[in-house]
Design a protein around this motif. Sequence first.
Motif, mmCIF file in Angstrom:
data_model
loop_
_atom_site.group_PDB
_atom_site.id
_atom_site.type_symbol
_atom_site.label_atom_id
_atom_site.label_comp_id
_atom_site.label_asym_id
_atom_site.label_seq_id
_atom_site.Cartn_x
_atom_site.Cartn_y
_atom_site.Cartn_z
ATOM 1 N N SER A 1 0.821 -1.207 0.000
ATOM 2 C CA SER A 1 0.000 0.000 0.000
ATOM 3 C C SER A 1 0.858 1.262 0.000
ATOM 4 O O SER A 1 2.054 1.188 0.259
ATOM 5 C CB SER A 1 -0.898 -0.005 1.227
ATOM 6 O OG SER A 1 -0.124 0.184 2.401
ATOM 7 N N PRO A 2 0.176 2.415 -0.217
ATOM 8 C CA PRO A 2 -1.186 2.569 -0.718
ATOM 9 C C PRO A 2 -1.214 2.539 -2.244
ATOM 10 O O PRO A 2 -0.445 3.224 -2.902
ATOM 11 C CB PRO A 2 -1.601 3.944 -0.211
ATOM 12 C CG PRO A 2 -0.321 4.730 -0.154
ATOM 13 C CD PRO A 2 0.772 3.725 0.144
ATOM 14 N N LEU B 1 -3.829 -2.818 -1.027
ATOM 15 C CA LEU B 1 -4.454 -2.033 0.035
ATOM 16 C C LEU B 1 -4.276 -0.554 -0.270
ATOM 17 O O LEU B 1 -3.246 -0.148 -0.793
ATOM 18 C CB LEU B 1 -3.810 -2.375 1.386
ATOM 19 C CG LEU B 1 -4.232 -1.544 2.596
ATOM 20 C CD1 LEU B 1 -5.717 -1.749 2.911
ATOM 21 C CD2 LEU B 1 -3.381 -1.913 3.807
ATOM 22 N N GLY B 2 -5.265 0.231 0.085
ATOM 23 C CA GLY B 2 -5.186 1.672 -0.068
ATOM 24 C C GLY B 2 -6.115 2.178 -1.153
ATOM 25 O O GLY B 2 -5.824 2.034 -2.330
#
Length: 192
Positions: free
Chosen positions: A136-137, A169-170
């Motif tokens: 991430s992100p 993720l993010g």
Amino acid sequence: SGVAGWLMARCYSARMAKRYPVPRILLLSDARNDAALGRALGRLPRGSGLVFRHYHLAPAARRARFGALRRFCRRHGHAILLSGAAAQARAWGADGAYAAPARLGRRTGGLRLATAHDLAELGDAARAGADAVLLSPVFATRSHPGAPVLGPVRFHLLAALSGVPVIALGGMNRRRARRLHSHGWAAIDGLS
């Protein structure tokens, strides 16, 4: 020891992943989605997971909330991972731990999901024996407003170099997850 150690960790990690499958969808908890967790978890397909963070709670309240959510996850066929060291996750009855590679600690059973933001941290995750890494992100996120993002191209380049499965993720949601080619995806707002 460098390459040999990495290969041993990779093989051991692969054996553990077969016993504890890495979920393809992970919901991360925090103060802003706590009230909606039951509904959100109920909508997820069986075999998804919850990463329990809840840093906003005092220790006793955090442990009690974890216990309630663990029972809910069991009824719905979801894994529950504790944000913290693997030893703490095992003591709490979690299915695994979620932490920076250095904080995962020694393997005590269960899944080990590491955080990463760049190539060096992906390497750290592989050396730590992580079963998967949350990279991430990928996109802009409310959790870290104004922070630099990887974007899809850089995410794919880093994921291709990872020694372990990568979870995006993010700023993730279902539409964005379909565009990325990764093991899975995780979100706070995108799943709440």
